[in-house]
Design a protein around this motif. Sequence first.
Motif, PDB file in Angstrom:
ATOM      1  N   LEU A   1       0.833  -1.202   0.000  1.00 54.37           N
ATOM      2  CA  LEU A   1       0.000   0.000   0.000  1.00 54.37           C
ATOM      3  C   LEU A   1       0.865   1.247   0.000  1.00 54.37           C
ATOM      4  CD1 LEU A   1      -2.664   1.545   0.218  1.00 54.37           C
ATOM      5  CD2 LEU A   1      -2.570   1.199   2.699  1.00 54.37           C
ATOM      6  N   ALA A   2       1.845   1.301   0.877  1.00 50.92           N
ATOM      7  CA  ALA A   2       2.713   2.482   0.950  1.00 50.92           C
ATOM      8  C   ALA A   2       3.470   2.695  -0.361  1.00 50.92           C
ATOM      9  CB  ALA A   2       3.696   2.333   2.116  1.00 50.92           C
ATOM     10  N   ALA A   3       3.973   1.598  -0.929  1.00 47.68           N
ATOM     11  CA  ALA A   3       4.765   1.724  -2.152  1.00 47.68           C
ATOM     12  C   ALA A   3       3.907   2.072  -3.362  1.00 47.68           C
ATOM     13  CB  ALA A   3       5.534   0.420  -2.403  1.00 47.68           C
ATOM     14  N   PHE A   4       2.730   1.462  -3.479  1.00 45.19           N
ATOM     15  CA  PHE A   4       1.838   1.806  -4.588  1.00 45.19           C
ATOM     16  C   PHE A   4       1.397   3.250  -4.512  1.00 45.19           C
ATOM     17  CE2 PHE A   4       0.662  -2.897  -5.022  1.00 45.19           C
ATOM     18  CZ  PHE A   4       1.416  -3.045  -6.185  1.00 45.19           C
ATOM     19  N   ARG A   5       1.132   3.752  -3.314  1.00 41.95           N
ATOM     20  CA  ARG A   5       0.789   5.165  -3.168  1.00 41.95           C
ATOM     21  C   ARG A   5       1.897   6.063  -3.681  1.00 41.95           C
ATOM     22  NH1 ARG A   5      -1.378   5.285   3.056  1.00 41.95           N
ATOM     23  NH2 ARG A   5      -3.608   4.909   2.712  1.00 41.95           N
ATOM     24  N   LYS A   6       3.150   5.718  -3.370  1.00 39.29           N
ATOM     25  CA  LYS A   6       4.280   6.530  -3.827  1.00 39.29           C
ATOM     26  C   LYS A   6       4.407   6.500  -5.340  1.00 39.29           C
ATOM     27  CE  LYS A   6       7.098   6.207   0.339  1.00 39.29           C
ATOM     28  NZ  LYS A   6       8.368   5.762   0.937  1.00 39.29           N
ATOM     29  N   MET A   7       4.117   5.359  -5.921  1.00 35.54           N
ATOM     30  CA  MET A   7       4.206   5.263  -7.382  1.00 35.54           C
ATOM     31  C   MET A   7       3.167   6.163  -8.036  1.00 35.54           C
ATOM     32  SD  MET A   7       4.807   1.177  -7.919  1.00 35.54           S
ATOM     33  CE  MET A   7       4.982   1.307  -9.694  1.00 35.54           C
TER      34      MET A   7
END
Length: 452
Positions: free
Chosen positions: A441-447
């Motif tokens: 979730l955190a990484a997809f948000r950053k992308m």
Amino acid sequence: MSRSRIVLLGCLFWFSSQLLYGQANNKVDVLSKDQLEFLEQLTIAVLEESSIHPGQFISEVFGANNSGGLLIRPGGRNAYPSFWIRDYAMALETDLVSLEAQKHMLLLTAKSQANQSWITSGGSMVPVGSIADHIRIDDGLPIYFPGTYSYADQGTERWGSLPPYGDQFMFVHMAHYYVKTLGEIGILSEEINGMKLIDRLTLAFHVPPSGLDNHLVYASDRFRGVDFGFRDAIELTGELLYPSLLKFRSAMQLSELFELLDRPEQSEKYKEIAITIKKNIPSVFKDESGFLKASTILSAQPDVWGTSLAIYLGVLEGEDLSSASKVLSNAYKKGTISYRGNVRHVPTDHDFDENKVWEKSLAAKNTYQNGAYWGTPTAWVAFAIQYSSPELARQLANEYIEELKENDFRKGADFGAPYECFDKQGGTQNPVYLTSVAEPLAAFRKMISGKK
């Protein structure tokens, strides 16, 4: 220091960190709005299942949460009934943990830090400054080694002669995230058992053995700690990729904290450590496969998790980044690193031999950390391969979401996603597992947002 100045310094850190962390604005819509909302809601549900509220009774064996505040364990149902430092720290960037809970778990971790070096009954050593692997909920006793909930019986050669290396750097991450979120630095000067928090952070940072010149984390046959808790059943020696990546991030975080404390010499010291680590990782861990290898001596094999994390953290840049992204993309297309949107530690075509995945493991081949598939690193891999193929990044992300929807634990007792891991034979490990959704979730948000 005023909150406004912290916010301003935070902006300056962001711009300066781009020079060190690398590409930050590589935006790819890997998930639709509905998919991202599904993942957010599932993560919220898993986080609640993983939360142990003050006084909450878990079982006759593990008792109640007597810590005085909220604790977050690695998952729901019957998974890991203690407070694990790394799993909690890896869920922070979901922005779903309250400041009150963050402070409680940060200070509990600080209080459990080893105040002297000692030898366990099993013959392992706990160096001064060590951070616990996990903390019991009933009496707050720190367990510095995997494999047990017993304070008296912890620490045997099976799990290394030193505590796992990653937890020291996760402690720094916890403190940095709390200060960044709160916008106030007073906690860094707060004394815990006679030592300021900022001094406890630096003490922890220097616990894992490292090279004097390259600052890369190191393990030998005689002095070995688990490189990272998600492969504590694997034995690796030599220079170690994964904890060195965590050390890079922690060095940058300590540099920022010292800048906030107006201690420029210390700030520069840790920035230089980060720069040195970043400079050495591409050459030291270069593997003929094109991946970065996990270590340089024992179990020195292509590391899918480490390679993708190196891209995600901005350690790899330029040709190194491009090459690694293409290798990951090709491996994904060949089907050697993922299954149903979850990711293996080692590509299937780079197993050590026909009987082993890693060179030395406590787990059977193609199970658990020795060849099963995990959701925790999925978004790092998607982030990495989208540099060479946005379409493949979207495909991997979609496969990950579809598996979660099919096996969503909210459907009932017969469903368990997100699992800690699963294999191609239908075996699963620990249902309702937090990092399997929190990290993605955190990484997809950053992308999607382009933030770093």
